[in-house]
Scaffold this active site. Structure first.
Site, PDB file in Angstrom:
ATOM      1  N   ALA A  11       0.794  -1.219   0.021  1.00  0.00           N
ATOM      2  CA  ALA A  11       0.081  -0.080   0.041  1.00  0.00           C
ATOM      3  C   ALA A  11       0.881   1.337   0.129  1.00  0.00           C
ATOM      4  O   ALA A  11       0.556   2.333   0.582  1.00  0.00           O
ATOM      5  CB  ALA A  11      -1.064   0.075   1.500  1.00  0.00           C
ATOM      6  N   GLY A  15       1.085   1.082  -5.040  1.00  0.00           N
ATOM      7  CA  GLY A  15      -0.264   0.657  -4.478  1.00  0.00           C
ATOM      8  C   GLY A  15      -1.301   1.456  -4.205  1.00  0.00           C
ATOM      9  O   GLY A  15      -2.399   1.185  -4.544  1.00  0.00           O
ATOM     10  N   ASP A  34      -1.416  -4.650   3.212  1.00  0.00           N
ATOM     11  CA  ASP A  34      -0.079  -4.194   3.490  1.00  0.00           C
ATOM     12  C   ASP A  34       0.255  -4.785   4.775  1.00  0.00           C
ATOM     13  O   ASP A  34      -0.805  -4.843   5.570  1.00  0.00           O
ATOM     14  CB  ASP A  34       0.104  -2.530   3.679  1.00  0.00           C
ATOM     15  CG  ASP A  34       1.536  -2.058   3.497  1.00  0.00           C
ATOM     16  OD1 ASP A  34       2.115  -1.840   2.398  1.00  0.00           O
ATOM     17  OD2 ASP A  34       2.210  -2.367   4.338  1.00  0.00           O
ATOM     18  N   HIS A 176      14.422  -5.550 -17.169  1.00  0.00           N
ATOM     19  CA  HIS A 176      14.142  -4.265 -16.476  1.00  0.00           C
ATOM     20  C   HIS A 176      15.195  -3.701 -15.793  1.00  0.00           C
ATOM     21  O   HIS A 176      15.401  -3.715 -14.544  1.00  0.00           O
ATOM     22  CB  HIS A 176      12.781  -4.317 -15.697  1.00  0.00           C
ATOM     23  CG  HIS A 176      12.303  -3.019 -15.115  1.00  0.00           C
ATOM     24  ND1 HIS A 176      12.233  -1.939 -16.115  1.00  0.00           N
ATOM     25  CD2 HIS A 176      12.213  -2.779 -14.122  1.00  0.00           C
ATOM     26  CE1 HIS A 176      11.575  -0.965 -15.675  1.00  0.00           C
ATOM     27  NE2 HIS A 176      11.880  -1.252 -14.259  1.00  0.00           N
TER      28      HIS A 176
END
Length: 321
Positions: A11, A15, A34, A176
């Site tokens: 979160a 999030g 979370d 990435h």
């Protein structure tokens, strides 16, 4: 007809932004999870209170128990430590590997049928570890990287050519990280190849090379500017595009970190490639033809990912099985 359920693991900045975008698009009911007590509950309540103003009817709930993600159709994982200035994505490996182990266990127990999108860095290694710990079929778990990297690439190209981002098509291959492969050859403006735009005098090869390098360093550029965190608006928007493709069976062609099984000469690694995302998850891996230069860059990127995965196996030998 039951609404879709979207579980957001973590979160933090991404999030919270994911929850907001999912609510605005009314993709389904949202659980924001979370381990920090109060944080997901507070953000969920704040977002729910924006519903009467924004005009959405999505249910939002904050949670600290994995039991609350039960039956989720889509799970987006952002849990972990974000990058700080001076940190590489790879520095995060040891810390976030433990997080993926816990998250994977929660998914395995409560939402084994979900489509999972991982955002946690270092991305390609973390989505590989999450697939191992969750036991999900490879087609049902992907990493969000290519959509974001391609969006950055498209934005930089649109700025260079002073045209709408809508008319710029571009994609990025590979891991990435700093070895990603932004493809100039497969990038166009309204269907016109970039090589033709160089001939037309719109830009130079040197300027395009600089844009490629800026794309590779795109995340670090934002980390250095923010100083206390990393990007969250564009990463969240990118993951939502992937979730929407799955929930609405759009069969969109998006660059994602997907598990390869022989494509591009790679086995059992998650690497960024174009895939078709529909109701079955990764429905097809698109294997484009690479020239010798692109093959060399892609191979270098794959080796970087392989090195991280091998490091994961050393840290947690259980993953080597």
């Amino acid at each position: 007809m039951a609404r879709s359920k979207i579980a957001l693991i973590g979160a933090g900045q991404i999030g919270g932004t994911l929850a907001h975008l999912a609510a605005l698009k009314e993709l389904g009911d949202i659980v924001l999870f979370d381990i920090a007590e109060g944080t997901p509950q507070g953000k969920a309540l704040d977002l729910a209170e924006s519903g009467p103003v924004e005009g959405f009817n999505a249910s939002l709930k904050g949670a600290n128990s994995y039991a609350d993600i039960a039956g989720a159709d889509v799970i987006i994982v952002t849990a972990g430590v974000p990058r700080k200035p001076g940190m590489s994505r790879d520095d995060l490996l040891g810390i976030n590997l433990k997080v993926m182990d816990a998250v994977g266990g929660g998914i395995k127990q409560y939402a084994p049928d979900a489509f999972v999108i991982c955002i946690t860095n270092p991305l390609d290694a973390m989505v590989w570890a999450l697939q191992k710990s969750s036991g999900l079929a490879p087609a049902k778990i992907v990493g969000m990287a290519g959509v974001l990297d391609s969006a950055r690439f498209r934005y930089f190209l649109s700025e260079e050519f002073k045209v709408s981002v809508e008319d710029v098509t571009a994609f990025v291959l590979g891991g990435h990280g700093d070895d990603m492969v932004p493809s100039l050859r497969y990038s166009t403006v309204a269907g016109i190849p970039l090589t033709d735009l160089v001939k037309l005098g719109w830009t130079t090869q040197e300027r395009l090379d600089a844009i490629v390098e800026r794309t590779r360093k795109g995340g670090g550029e934002i980390v250095n500017l923010l100083k206390t965190g990393s990007a969250f608006y564009a990463p969240a928007a990118s993951a939502i595009a992937m979730a929407e493709a799955y929930l609405k069976d759009k069969r969109r062609v998006l660059p994602c970190a997907a598990q390869l099984s022989g494509q591009y000469g790679v086995d059992n690694l998650y690497v960024g490639v174009p895939v078709v995302i529909g109701a079955n998850g990764v429905e097809k891996i698109v294997e484009v033809t690479l020239d010798e230069s692109e093959k060399a860059m892609f191979a270098k990127s794959v080796e970087s990912v392989r090195g991280l995965v091998e490091a994961c196996k050393v840290i947690n030998p259980a993953l080597a099985g």
